[in-house]
Structures are given as C-alpha cells and as structure tokens.
Design a protein around this motif. Sequence first.
Motif, PDB file in Angstrom:
ATOM      1  N   GLU B 268      69.503  -2.319  86.696  1.00 11.72           N
ATOM      2  CA  GLU B 268      68.609  -3.255  87.621  1.00 11.72           C
ATOM      3  C   GLU B 268      67.281  -2.564  87.572  1.00 11.72           C
ATOM      4  OE1 GLU B 268      71.808  -2.867  88.280  1.00 11.72           O
ATOM      5  OE2 GLU B 268      72.506  -4.981  88.548  1.00 11.72           O
ATOM      6  N   ASN B 269      67.152  -1.366  87.093  1.00 10.67           N
ATOM      7  CA  ASN B 269      65.929  -0.897  87.091  1.00 10.67           C
ATOM      8  C   ASN B 269      65.300  -0.954  85.563  1.00 10.67           C
ATOM      9  OD1 ASN B 269      65.919   0.343  89.666  1.00 10.67           O
ATOM     10  ND2 ASN B 269      67.168   1.660  89.107  1.00 10.67           N
ATOM     11  N   SER B 270      65.873  -1.718  85.013  1.00  7.22           N
ATOM     12  CA  SER B 270      65.317  -1.785  83.508  1.00  7.22           C
ATOM     13  C   SER B 270      65.304  -0.610  82.785  1.00  7.22           C
ATOM     14  CB  SER B 270      63.852  -2.715  83.399  1.00  7.22           C
ATOM     15  OG  SER B 270      64.077  -3.924  83.783  1.00  7.22           O
ATOM     16  N   ARG B 271      66.196   0.463  83.004  1.00  8.71           N
ATOM     17  CA  ARG B 271      66.390   1.668  82.245  1.00  8.71           C
ATOM     18  C   ARG B 271      67.344   1.462  81.208  1.00  8.71           C
ATOM     19  NH1 ARG B 271      69.839   6.314  82.401  1.00  8.71           N
ATOM     20  NH2 ARG B 271      68.599   8.255  81.822  1.00  8.71           N
ATOM     21  N   TYR B 272      66.932   1.409  79.643  1.00 12.35           N
ATOM     22  CA  TYR B 272      67.675   1.072  78.574  1.00 12.35           C
ATOM     23  C   TYR B 272      68.367   2.122  77.983  1.00 12.35           C
ATOM     24  CZ  TYR B 272      65.616  -3.782  78.261  1.00 12.35           C
ATOM     25  OH  TYR B 272      65.378  -5.085  78.477  1.00 12.35           O
ATOM     26  N   CYS B 273      69.532   2.361  77.841  1.00 10.11           N
ATOM     27  CA  CYS B 273      70.194   3.189  77.128  1.00 10.11           C
ATOM     28  C   CYS B 273      71.095   2.554  75.915  1.00 10.11           C
ATOM     29  CB  CYS B 273      71.366   3.777  78.081  1.00 10.11           C
ATOM     30  SG  CYS B 273      70.861   4.530  79.548  1.00 10.11           S
ATOM     31  N   LEU B 274      71.459   3.362  75.154  1.00  8.10           N
ATOM     32  CA  LEU B 274      72.475   2.913  74.066  1.00  8.10           C
ATOM     33  C   LEU B 274      73.979   3.408  74.280  1.00  8.10           C
ATOM     34  CD1 LEU B 274      70.409   3.986  70.989  1.00  8.10           C
ATOM     35  CD2 LEU B 274      70.162   1.867  72.275  1.00  8.10           C
ATOM     36  N   GLY B 275      74.826   2.418  73.765  1.00  7.89           N
ATOM     37  CA  GLY B 275      76.298   2.622  74.020  1.00  7.89           C
ATOM     38  C   GLY B 275      77.056   1.900  72.618  1.00  7.89           C
ATOM     39  N   ALA B 276      78.268   2.106  72.491  1.00  7.81           N
ATOM     40  CA  ALA B 276      79.010   1.463  71.451  1.00  7.81           C
ATOM     41  C   ALA B 276      80.283   0.499  72.011  1.00  7.81           C
ATOM     42  CB  ALA B 276      79.570   2.610  70.518  1.00  7.81           C
ATOM     43  N   LEU B 277      80.244  -0.459  70.824  1.00  7.55           N
ATOM     44  CA  LEU B 277      81.531  -1.060  70.781  1.00  7.55           C
ATOM     45  C   LEU B 277      82.129  -0.950  69.637  1.00  7.55           C
ATOM     46  CD1 LEU B 277      80.018  -4.712  71.902  1.00  7.55           C
ATOM     47  CD2 LEU B 277      81.406  -3.265  73.185  1.00  7.55           C
ATOM     48  N   LEU B 278      83.663  -1.204  69.759  1.00  6.02           N
ATOM     49  CA  LEU B 278      84.315  -1.136  68.369  1.00  6.02           C
ATOM     50  C   LEU B 278      85.195  -2.515  68.377  1.00  6.02           C
ATOM     51  CD1 LEU B 278      85.036   0.898  66.209  1.00  6.02           C
ATOM     52  CD2 LEU B 278      87.079   1.530  67.336  1.00  6.02           C
ATOM     53  N   LEU B 279      84.924  -3.280  67.461  1.00  9.53           N
ATOM     54  CA  LEU B 279      85.584  -4.539  67.002  1.00  9.53           C
ATOM     55  C   LEU B 279      86.457  -4.398  66.220  1.00  9.53           C
ATOM     56  CD1 LEU B 279      82.229  -6.471  67.037  1.00  9.53           C
ATOM     57  CD2 LEU B 279      83.502  -5.592  69.126  1.00  9.53           C
ATOM     58  N   ASP B 280      87.439  -5.324  66.312  1.00 12.25           N
ATOM     59  CA  ASP B 280      88.569  -5.392  65.416  1.00 12.25           C
ATOM     60  C   ASP B 280      88.082  -5.677  64.153  1.00 12.25           C
ATOM     61  OD1 ASP B 280      91.672  -5.600  65.121  1.00 12.25           O
ATOM     62  OD2 ASP B 280      90.944  -7.243  63.924  1.00 12.25           O
ATOM     63  N   LEU B 281      88.486  -5.296  62.848  1.00 19.15           N
ATOM     64  CA  LEU B 281      87.982  -5.379  61.579  1.00 19.15           C
ATOM     65  C   LEU B 281      88.236  -6.829  61.088  1.00 19.15           C
ATOM     66  CD1 LEU B 281      88.921  -2.145  59.549  1.00 19.15           C
ATOM     67  CD2 LEU B 281      86.770  -2.903  60.210  1.00 19.15           C
ATOM     68  N   GLU B 282      89.539  -7.116  61.444  1.00 11.19           N
ATOM     69  CA  GLU B 282      89.957  -8.586  60.927  1.00 11.19           C
ATOM     70  C   GLU B 282      89.382  -9.671  61.943  1.00 11.19           C
ATOM     71  OE1 GLU B 282      92.001  -9.268  58.229  1.00 11.19           O
ATOM     72  OE2 GLU B 282      91.249  -7.385  57.504  1.00 11.19           O
ATOM     73  N   ASP B 283      89.265  -9.376  63.216  1.00 11.57           N
ATOM     74  CA  ASP B 283      89.030 -10.317  64.063  1.00 11.57           C
ATOM     75  C   ASP B 283      88.164  -9.680  65.093  1.00 11.57           C
ATOM     76  OD1 ASP B 283      88.419 -12.268  65.745  1.00 11.57           O
ATOM     77  OD2 ASP B 283      90.572 -12.299  66.765  1.00 11.57           O
ATOM     78  N   PRO B 284      86.742  -9.563  64.682  1.00 10.34           N
ATOM     79  CA  PRO B 284      85.608  -9.140  65.326  1.00 10.34           C
ATOM     80  C   PRO B 284      85.251  -9.804  66.726  1.00 10.34           C
ATOM     81  CG  PRO B 284      84.735 -10.172  63.546  1.00 10.34           C
ATOM     82  CD  PRO B 284      86.056 -10.330  63.450  1.00 10.34           C
ATOM     83  N   THR B 285      85.959 -10.803  67.065  1.00  9.80           N
ATOM     84  CA  THR B 285      86.087 -11.173  68.585  1.00  9.80           C
ATOM     85  C   THR B 285      86.779 -10.123  69.471  1.00  9.80           C
ATOM     86  OG1 THR B 285      87.942 -12.838  68.549  1.00  9.80           O
ATOM     87  CG2 THR B 285      85.726 -13.397  67.881  1.00  9.80           C
ATOM     88  N   GLN B 286      87.607  -9.507  68.824  1.00  8.56           N
ATOM     89  CA  GLN B 286      88.407  -8.534  69.738  1.00  8.56           C
ATOM     90  C   GLN B 286      87.735  -7.353  69.798  1.00  8.56           C
ATOM     91  OE1 GLN B 286      91.097 -10.136  71.238  1.00  8.56           O
ATOM     92  NE2 GLN B 286      90.391 -11.769  70.217  1.00  8.56           N
ATOM     93  N   VAL B 287      87.595  -7.157  71.311  1.00  3.85           N
ATOM     94  CA  VAL B 287      86.790  -5.667  71.410  1.00  3.85           C
ATOM     95  C   VAL B 287      87.903  -4.655  71.565  1.00  3.85           C
ATOM     96  CG1 VAL B 287      85.121  -4.210  72.832  1.00  3.85           C
ATOM     97  CG2 VAL B 287      84.729  -6.595  72.323  1.00  3.85           C
TER      98      VAL B 287
END
Lengths: 349, 349
Positions: B268-287
Amino acid sequence: MTTTKDLATRSIKNPLLRPEDVTPSRPDMMVECLLNPGVFRFEGAVWILVRVAERPKQEEGKISFPVLVDGKMDVLTFDLDDPLLDVSDPREVKYDGEQYLSTLSHLRLFKSADGVHFEDAQLPLHIGIGELENFGVEDCRVATMADGDFLLTYTAASASGYGVGLKRTRDWQTFEHLGLILPPANKDCAIFEEQVKGQYVCLNRPSGIIVGGHYIWLSFSNDLEYWGRHTCIAKTRKGMWDSSRVGAGAAPIKTERGWLVIYHGADENSRYCLGALLLDLEDPTQVIARSEAPLMEPLADYECNGFFGEVVFTNGHIVDGDEVTIYYGASDSVICSATLSIKEVLSTL
Amino acid sequence: MTTTKDLATRSIKNPLLRPEDVTPSRPDMMVECLLNPGVFRFEGAVWILVRVAERPKQEEGKISFPVLVDGKMDVLTFDLDDPLLDVSDPREVKYDGEQYLSTLSHLRLFKSADGVHFEDAQLPLHIGIGELENFGVEDCRVATMADGDFLLTYTAASASGYGVGLKRTRDWQTFEHLGLILPPANKDCAIFEEQVKGQYVCLNRPSGIIVGGHYIWLSFSNDLEYWGRHTCIAKTRKGMWDSSRVGAGAAPIKTERGWLVIYHGADENSRYCLGALLLDLEDPTQVIARSEAPLMEPLADYECNGFFGEVVFTNGHIVDGDEVTIYYGASDSVICSATLSIKEVLSTL
C-alpha cells in the motif's frame, strides 16, 4: 419531453418485463433487477437473453449478496453499520479493501411471437462457469452470423476483474466456450455480424487507469478466439452527455453510409443516454460521424426511477427495413423496447 | 540488512547508469530518470534497452512535461499553484479531469562487454509512434527466441490508456510492429522464450476496475499478433509485501521444477520488492509455488531514495548456469544489477 431531441418511440407496453414477472433461479433468491438483453431472431420468434440479477431477501440492518464458489451459490452478509462497509453505489459492495457486486447475474432466454409479449423459454440458465465468472455473467450481445452461428459476447465478472467471454451456438441447446477473449477491465463487446476484409471485428470497452478512460475500442481476429490490433475509436467528450463513459450497444447495423453503432454514454452523474457512431465500411477504425445530442435519454418514469435511476442502456436490437427495435434496460430494473428510424438517425449524423 | 532474507548480491558498481550519464534526446530536454531495462545477449555483448524518461528543465512555480503530437514533442506547462492541478504522485500530472504522465519515455540501447560498464550504442531511439504511444513507450521486455527473433513487449502509453505493444527484430536495425497486442489497462507483458504445447504464451498485468486488481495473467497466441485464453494466475496478497500490485519481470526461466518467474510486488505504500512464482512446465496456468518473503527489497540507498523511492523493479535478466543477473530500476532513477542463484531461489519455493 418536447424540448429534447429524443428520437425513440417507446413501446406503449413498456416495461415489457419486470423483476416480478420472473421466477428466481432458487427459492431463497429474489430477482432484484432485469437488465440489458441480447436480442436475436430464431425459428420465427424474437428472443431476448436477459441479465437476471438476484440476491437473497435482505435482512434488516444487513446486506447480503451471492457469489459462486466452485459453481455453487454462496451468500456473504455484512452489517450495514460496519465501518469497513461501503455500499454508496447500489451496484457494488466494498468491504475492507475487497470489492464485490451487490447482485449475482445469470442470463436467461425469453421468447416472443410479436416482439412485445415475452415468456420464459424454459431453457437452461447461463450461470457463471469457473473462477473467471464467479461474480456472474452480464450484458450479453448476440451476433447473428450469416452462416447460422450465434456469437455471444458477455461480461464475465469475478474476483479477478471483469473481462469478455465468448460462446458460440447454432441451436441454443449446445454452446462452445471460446474462453475469455478480452482480459480486464473490459466489457460492452459487440462482434460485427460479417467479416471486414476477411477478419472478425469487435467493438469493446477497455478501461484506462491513470491515463485513458472508459472509451470504445475496435479489435480484430482471424478465428474469434484470439484478438489483436486493438485501437481506440471513440473517447468521452468533456461537458457533453457522454463525458464520463461510453460503450457499444449491439452489433453495428450495416448501412450504405457506413456501420451504424448505437452506443451508450454516461455523464458525471451516471446518467446513461444513447447515441450513434458511423464507421467506415471498409475501415471501421475510421469514425465518419458521431451524435452531438443523444438519440435517446432517460425520460419515462421507468427510465428515471429504479434500482439505478436515469439509465437507458441497450445491447440488443432487431432490424426490419428502416426500423430498428432496440431492447433496453431502463433504470437497471426493467426491460423495455423502443423503435428508431435508421434514416432519421443517419440524418442527425 | 541482516534481518532480511534478501537473496540478491548487488553489483559493487551500482548504479551502473545514472541520468547524468545519458545524453538527452534533444538539447531542451533533461533526462529525469532511467528505468527498467529489457536485457539480451547479441553479437557477444550484453545489451540493455533502457527506458529514458525526459522532461524540459523545470521553471520555478511551474510544471512542464512533454507529450507527442503527430510524432513531434510538444510541451505542456501548468502553474503549480493552479487549484485544478494535482501532482501528488511524481509520476503523474492531473489537471481538471485530464491525466498525463510527468515525463515522456523513449527506449534506448546500451551495450557492454562485461555486463557492468555500459555505453550508448548510438542506435536510433525507440520513440512512441502514433496516437496509441503519444505519452511514450516504457518498460520493454526482450524475449530471445531460439529462431533468432527478439520479441519486444513494451508499455504503449497514450491519452487512450496504456496497453502492450509488440515489435519483432532479428538485427536490432529493422523492426516489425505487430500492433497493440493487449488493450488497456495492461502492462508488464513478458513472452515465454519458447512455445508451450505449440503456442506462444505471455504473462501480462491487466488492471481491474470495481472488481479485480493489479494481478498477473497468462495469455496464449498462435501467431504473436492475436491473443486469447486469458486467465488470472496470481493475485495480490493482503497484509504481505505484494498486497497492492503484482506484475511479471522478464521472460520466465525454464528450470527442471518449472517456469521460474521473477515478479515485482508493491504494498500500500508503493514499496516495490521482487519475488518468484514457479509455474508448471506443461501447463503454466498452474502455479506450483510462490515466494512468501521477497527475494529482494529496497535496501541500498539508491533503491530507497530517488525520483520514486523504495523501488526495485526488474524486467530484464541474463542467465548463466545457476546465476541469473537481473538488471533493475532502482527508485525509478538509476539502472543497477544484482545476481541471484537459481538454486537458492528455488530452495525458497
């Protein structure tokens, strides 16, 4: 009414359908509003695909509204005096940073022999399917293609935002779902009833954030499922009746002078009127003309007073020679119809 | 810095590029900020495609900013004490219901033999073209495809809103413009560097209005020009570092466990950080997994203080075995780099 340029001849039978004419989808629900039908001819009848907005009977001091969870209706309830609650817009519920819709809409088919007296076609309801429709489905345009296909573009509402869903049918019994064709925030999508230069074309209404606004755009597709070449064709106009938001109605009407688009525009007071755009036949990204004054504005009592007053909103019509019969939602409450002369509309453009 | 879980090893040469290192595009302009580069390898060098944000030298008591009119830069000026003016966010200018950006961005190529020392490649600047880019072009991702194509997805900003534009090149001399591939409000679009099940895939960030938010979506295409099957894969998380907005970084990194997406999240304070998501190789709609804690947060002075402080924002990286070097915009002011171990990042997921 004499001071306006309103060109619409309203049906003396208006409203054609009211919430009390419609059976709720479940005994514990009430039909709160009927809105914004898609319209088509099929098997000799006029059909309207009405947005039916429901919620549970409201308890005093509380607000309750349904959402879909795994395809099943679930009801959320908040105390009206909860300081985290904001229901200043009757269409929305805001609670502690989360946003919901105050009603859950499905789409329901009604049919008529004369275009005036409609009865429930008793066909399966179109309920939101999956996570991208868990706040319901709304405001469906029906494009009648020359090959016998009907293309249904509707607002898919969910906690992920509202986008445009597309279904295809030939028989109104089986439907092919082509997915969410336009991501949030997008609605008011009307597919042209014939291809232009070998491509499908649709009007749509993405919303800008920070820059941009609620403007009418045009997009193209080779296959209906995947869309591109998005471009803005009509913005809001400061100080006019369409100063705050604009969005297309049903599929454009092909005329000798161009594609005639009936659109809605709202001002800062959320007063919704109808106007027209004329688009070049060969290159519909080119706007030839646009209404200065509204073609139709909320004047009748049923248009001025209701769930959300001062609204005429259309996304369905049938054309018979020079006469276009628009079916419209009045005050977000009831279904009405009115006729316009295409020649007369064109004379204003 | 000892109490955080920040996994990034910042370059001791940071910032690698500052506004004063860069020549303005015109003598009457100043380079106000350098932001968010796309990154690629080409002809043995590391290249960054930097967003250069400019505005005229500011007069006391006034605010001036450029827009493009028919491809030419024009300057608008308002008095700072004008009650119709709102400049509470340094990135935006609001005046009497109209909204602008406080700077005009173009994209410029810099190259480096070592990935640390960059010099202006003296190639033509990427300036906004046409009405849909009249507020400039920003934050370009560069996907390096196996067939030798580079795909550039960038924010096309205009008075019509901001959407995603796509250009394709093989030689960085000639570019094919594939149009606006995603309409407003959409940005942060990263195309996967290989097809999944025969289709192109991109991450993107449409914004919801009324319902929905600033979430990460996935879309599909057969030809890059037309996109569909849009679906939401990652929302903001209340009370966490990514509570207010999330958006993808550069193209996902293919790992044995899945597609590794580095993304930004703001609170909410517009503090920008970085993170990661891991998506399925065959179906990247799956987190498959998502960072609980940020991988990287604004800690260094150049990340905490600048044009818009408390920001680390990446949309470009190069991968070398286990090491990913991210190039990032710090405090919306300067270009920096840092390395992450892919193994270490995966161990947190």
